[in-house]
Write a protein that holds these residues in place. Structure first.
Motif, PDB file in Angstrom:
ATOM      1  N   GLN A   1       0.831  -1.202   0.000  1.00 11.18           N
ATOM      2  CA  GLN A   1       0.000   0.000   0.000  1.00 11.18           C
ATOM      3  C   GLN A   1       0.870   1.258   0.000  1.00 11.18           C
ATOM      4  OE1 GLN A   1      -2.435   1.023   3.575  1.00 11.18           O
ATOM      5  NE2 GLN A   1      -4.174   0.771   2.208  1.00 11.18           N
ATOM      6  N   ALA A   2       1.925   1.242   0.805  1.00  7.25           N
ATOM      7  CA  ALA A   2       2.838   2.380   0.867  1.00  7.25           C
ATOM      8  C   ALA A   2       3.585   2.556  -0.453  1.00  7.25           C
ATOM      9  CB  ALA A   2       3.822   2.209   2.015  1.00  7.25           C
ATOM     10  N   VAL A   3       3.998   1.441  -1.073  1.00  2.00           N
ATOM     11  CA  VAL A   3       4.712   1.517  -2.346  1.00  2.00           C
ATOM     12  C   VAL A   3       3.805   2.077  -3.431  1.00  2.00           C
ATOM     13  CG1 VAL A   3       5.809   0.158  -4.167  1.00  2.00           C
ATOM     14  CG2 VAL A   3       6.316  -0.337  -1.769  1.00  2.00           C
ATOM     15  N   ARG A   4       2.586   1.563  -3.516  1.00  3.11           N
ATOM     16  CA  ARG A   4       1.653   2.050  -4.541  1.00  3.11           C
ATOM     17  C   ARG A   4       1.336   3.529  -4.342  1.00  3.11           C
ATOM     18  NH1 ARG A   4      -0.851  -3.089  -3.636  1.00  3.11           N
ATOM     19  NH2 ARG A   4      -2.298  -2.110  -2.157  1.00  3.11           N
ATOM     20  N   LEU A   5       1.133   3.938  -3.104  1.00  3.13           N
ATOM     21  CA  LEU A   5       0.826   5.345  -2.845  1.00  3.13           C
ATOM     22  C   LEU A   5       2.019   6.226  -3.178  1.00  3.13           C
ATOM     23  CD1 LEU A   5      -1.173   7.415  -1.790  1.00  3.13           C
ATOM     24  CD2 LEU A   5      -0.279   7.031   0.515  1.00  3.13           C
ATOM     25  N   SER A   6       3.230   5.754  -2.868  1.00  3.98           N
ATOM     26  CA  SER A   6       4.433   6.527  -3.188  1.00  3.98           C
ATOM     27  C   SER A   6       4.570   6.720  -4.698  1.00  3.98           C
ATOM     28  CB  SER A   6       5.674   5.825  -2.640  1.00  3.98           C
ATOM     29  OG  SER A   6       5.721   5.898  -1.238  1.00  3.98           O
ATOM     30  N   LEU A   7       4.333   5.659  -5.455  1.00  2.00           N
ATOM     31  CA  LEU A   7       4.409   5.770  -6.912  1.00  2.00           C
ATOM     32  C   LEU A   7       3.363   6.734  -7.438  1.00  2.00           C
ATOM     33  CD1 LEU A   7       4.972   2.000  -7.816  1.00  2.00           C
ATOM     34  CD2 LEU A   7       6.645   3.850  -7.991  1.00  2.00           C
ATOM     35  N   ARG A   8       2.158   6.654  -6.883  1.00  2.84           N
ATOM     36  CA  ARG A   8       1.077   7.550  -7.311  1.00  2.84           C
ATOM     37  C   ARG A   8       1.406   9.001  -6.991  1.00  2.84           C
ATOM     38  NH1 ARG A   8      -5.100   7.326  -4.859  1.00  2.84           N
ATOM     39  NH2 ARG A   8      -6.092   8.730  -6.367  1.00  2.84           N
ATOM     40  N   VAL A   9       1.826   9.247  -5.762  1.00  4.86           N
ATOM     41  CA  VAL A   9       2.156  10.605  -5.333  1.00  4.86           C
ATOM     42  C   VAL A   9       3.315  11.168  -6.157  1.00  4.86           C
ATOM     43  CG1 VAL A   9       3.201  11.913  -3.437  1.00  4.86           C
ATOM     44  CG2 VAL A   9       1.247  10.424  -2.999  1.00  4.86           C
ATOM     45  N   SER A  10       4.349  10.373  -6.368  1.00  7.28           N
ATOM     46  CA  SER A  10       5.529  10.842  -7.098  1.00  7.28           C
ATOM     47  C   SER A  10       5.208  11.126  -8.556  1.00  7.28           C
ATOM     48  CB  SER A  10       6.648   9.801  -6.996  1.00  7.28           C
ATOM     49  OG  SER A  10       7.001   9.584  -5.651  1.00  7.28           O
TER      50      SER A  10
ATOM     51  N   GLY B   1      -2.778   4.399   3.994  1.00  9.68           N
ATOM     52  CA  GLY B   1      -3.711   4.340   2.885  1.00  9.68           C
ATOM     53  C   GLY B   1      -4.053   5.678   2.285  1.00  9.68           C
ATOM     54  N   GLU B   2      -3.692   6.766   2.948  1.00  4.83           N
ATOM     55  CA  GLU B   2      -4.032   8.105   2.455  1.00  4.83           C
ATOM     56  C   GLU B   2      -2.800   8.960   2.219  1.00  4.83           C
ATOM     57  OE1 GLU B   2      -6.222  11.070   0.918  1.00  4.83           O
ATOM     58  OE2 GLU B   2      -7.104   9.200   1.626  1.00  4.83           O
ATOM     59  N   THR B   3      -1.911   9.025   3.198  1.00  9.71           N
ATOM     60  CA  THR B   3      -0.706   9.851   3.058  1.00  9.71           C
ATOM     61  C   THR B   3       0.564   9.108   3.459  1.00  9.71           C
ATOM     62  OG1 THR B   3      -0.858  10.755   5.314  1.00  9.71           O
ATOM     63  CG2 THR B   3      -2.069  11.913   3.578  1.00  9.71           C
ATOM     64  N   GLN B   4       0.462   7.824   3.815  1.00  8.43           N
ATOM     65  CA  GLN B   4       1.630   7.072   4.277  1.00  8.43           C
ATOM     66  C   GLN B   4       2.418   6.539   3.084  1.00  8.43           C
ATOM     67  OE1 GLN B   4       1.673   3.074   6.436  1.00  8.43           O
ATOM     68  NE2 GLN B   4       1.971   4.501   8.138  1.00  8.43           N
ATOM     69  N   THR B   5       3.435   7.276   2.693  1.00  8.37           N
ATOM     70  CA  THR B   5       4.319   6.859   1.609  1.00  8.37           C
ATOM     71  C   THR B   5       5.426   5.963   2.180  1.00  8.37           C
ATOM     72  OG1 THR B   5       5.612   8.889   1.906  1.00  8.37           O
ATOM     73  CG2 THR B   5       3.821   8.935   0.271  1.00  8.37           C
ATOM     74  N   ILE B   6       6.361   5.555   1.328  1.00  7.04           N
ATOM     75  CA  ILE B   6       7.425   4.652   1.773  1.00  7.04           C
ATOM     76  C   ILE B   6       8.220   5.216   2.953  1.00  7.04           C
ATOM     77  CG2 ILE B   6       9.611   3.588   1.101  1.00  7.04           C
ATOM     78  CD1 ILE B   6       8.463   3.054  -1.630  1.00  7.04           C
ATOM     79  N   PRO B   7       8.717   6.474   2.890  1.00  7.27           N
ATOM     80  CA  PRO B   7       9.470   6.979   4.051  1.00  7.27           C
ATOM     81  C   PRO B   7       8.625   7.028   5.324  1.00  7.27           C
ATOM     82  CG  PRO B   7       9.864   8.340   2.118  1.00  7.27           C
ATOM     83  CD  PRO B   7       8.726   7.431   1.776  1.00  7.27           C
ATOM     84  N   SER B   8       7.362   7.442   5.190  1.00  5.77           N
ATOM     85  CA  SER B   8       6.486   7.501   6.358  1.00  5.77           C
ATOM     86  C   SER B   8       6.222   6.110   6.920  1.00  5.77           C
ATOM     87  CB  SER B   8       5.166   8.178   5.992  1.00  5.77           C
ATOM     88  OG  SER B   8       5.384   9.491   5.510  1.00  5.77           O
ATOM     89  N   ALA B   9       6.068   5.138   6.013  1.00 11.98           N
ATOM     90  CA  ALA B   9       5.830   3.763   6.462  1.00 11.98           C
ATOM     91  C   ALA B   9       7.059   3.209   7.180  1.00 11.98           C
ATOM     92  CB  ALA B   9       5.459   2.885   5.270  1.00 11.98           C
ATOM     93  N   ILE B  10       8.248   3.511   6.669  1.00  9.26           N
ATOM     94  CA  ILE B  10       9.474   3.062   7.334  1.00  9.26           C
ATOM     95  C   ILE B  10       9.534   3.646   8.744  1.00  9.26           C
ATOM     96  CG2 ILE B  10      11.996   3.223   7.309  1.00  9.26           C
ATOM     97  CD1 ILE B  10      11.854   3.164   4.254  1.00  9.26           C
ATOM     98  N   TYR B  11       9.243   4.922   8.862  1.00  4.61           N
ATOM     99  CA  TYR B  11       9.244   5.572  10.172  1.00  4.61           C
ATOM    100  C   TYR B  11       8.229   4.912  11.108  1.00  4.61           C
ATOM    101  CZ  TYR B  11       8.504   9.193  13.698  1.00  4.61           C
ATOM    102  OH  TYR B  11       8.375   9.865  14.888  1.00  4.61           O
ATOM    103  N   ALA B  12       7.036   4.615  10.586  1.00  2.41           N
ATOM    104  CA  ALA B  12       5.989   4.005  11.407  1.00  2.41           C
ATOM    105  C   ALA B  12       6.380   2.596  11.845  1.00  2.41           C
ATOM    106  CB  ALA B  12       4.675   3.979  10.634  1.00  2.41           C
TER     107      ALA B  12
END
Length: 234
Positions: A14-23, A180-191
């Motif tokens: 989920q984080a990977v897909r959101l990161s790709l979408r956001v980027s 699922g909304e704003t958690q991108t890869i860096p945010s997910a790593i931190y979490a």
């Protein structure tokens, strides 16, 4: 044989897909403005040019948290721009679109610098020759300048995409860390690093992040060499 489809867990995918979408959205949305800013800095002479150059590169100097806070003040629900946009149903704070905005702002200097260098490498005599044949400035840019600078545009876009993939400070300050909304890869790593047993998931996301970043840098380097060969052969 290991099932690579299960290498990442649902939250990680989920984080990977959101990161790709956001980027991707951040890169495509900022590209027209990036080309305009790069062209202005490369070719135009006007009052306030140093100020524009400073504003473009300011996100590279400011702490990312400061940039995120300024975005929150400007585009938050109570911000001057955010309150106006909300009247039209556009909300950026604590939304993935806000993450894309933060990523675009942080990646913008890299994009502009690469495009500017490519534009400065274009021989002005070629543009002047096109103008003597009656071509308008817009037509000269579209048919002469932009095609010659295209490798730099592509390289700048790739660098911006890679930077957007790794953006953390401004994003988490502006849109928080919502799965699922704003958690991108860096945010997910931190979490993941904040909970017991999350090191493995964080490590997998680190590998994904490094692979994506290295791939983007290598591709950008190949395109930069292509520009150098074109300039040397001109």
């Amino acid at each position: 044989m290991e099932d690579w489809s299960n290498w990442l867990g649902p939250a990680e995918w989920q984080a990977v897909r959101l990161s790709l979408r956001v980027s991707l959205v951040a890169t495509l949305a900022s590209l027209p403005l990036g080309i305009l800013a790069a062209y202005a800095l490369a070719r135009w002479t006007f009052w306030g040019k140093p100020l524009l150059n400073g504003l473009v590169h300011l996100p590279l100097i400011l702490p990312p948290v400061v940039t995120g806070y300024l975005l929150l003040l400007t585009f938050g629900r109570r911000g001057a721009v955010g309150e106006f946009l909300e009247q039209f149903g556009i909300v950026l704070s604590f939304r993935w679109t806000g993450a894309a905005l933060a990523a675009a702002v942080m990646a913008f200097p890299l994009m502009v610098r690469a495009i500017r260098l490519a534009l400065e490498a274009v021989d002005p005599k070629l543009e002047a020759a096109a103008r003597t044949l009656g071509a308008s400035p817009a037509w000269v840019f579209a048919t002469v300048t932009l095609p010659l600078a295209l490798p730099g545009v592509v390289a700048g876009s790739i660098l911006a995409f890679a930077k957007a993939m790794g953006e953390f400070g401004a994003t988490i300050t502006f849109v928080s860390n919502i799965p699922g909304e704003t958690q991108t890869i860096p945010s997910a790593i931190y979490a993941f690093l904040q909970v017991p047993g999350g090191e493995a998931a964080a490590g997998r996301l680190v590998i994904v992040s490094v692979a994506l970043a290295m791939g983007a840098l290598l591709l950008s380097e190949l395109l930069a060499r292509r520009v150098a060969r074109r300039v040397a052969g001109a």
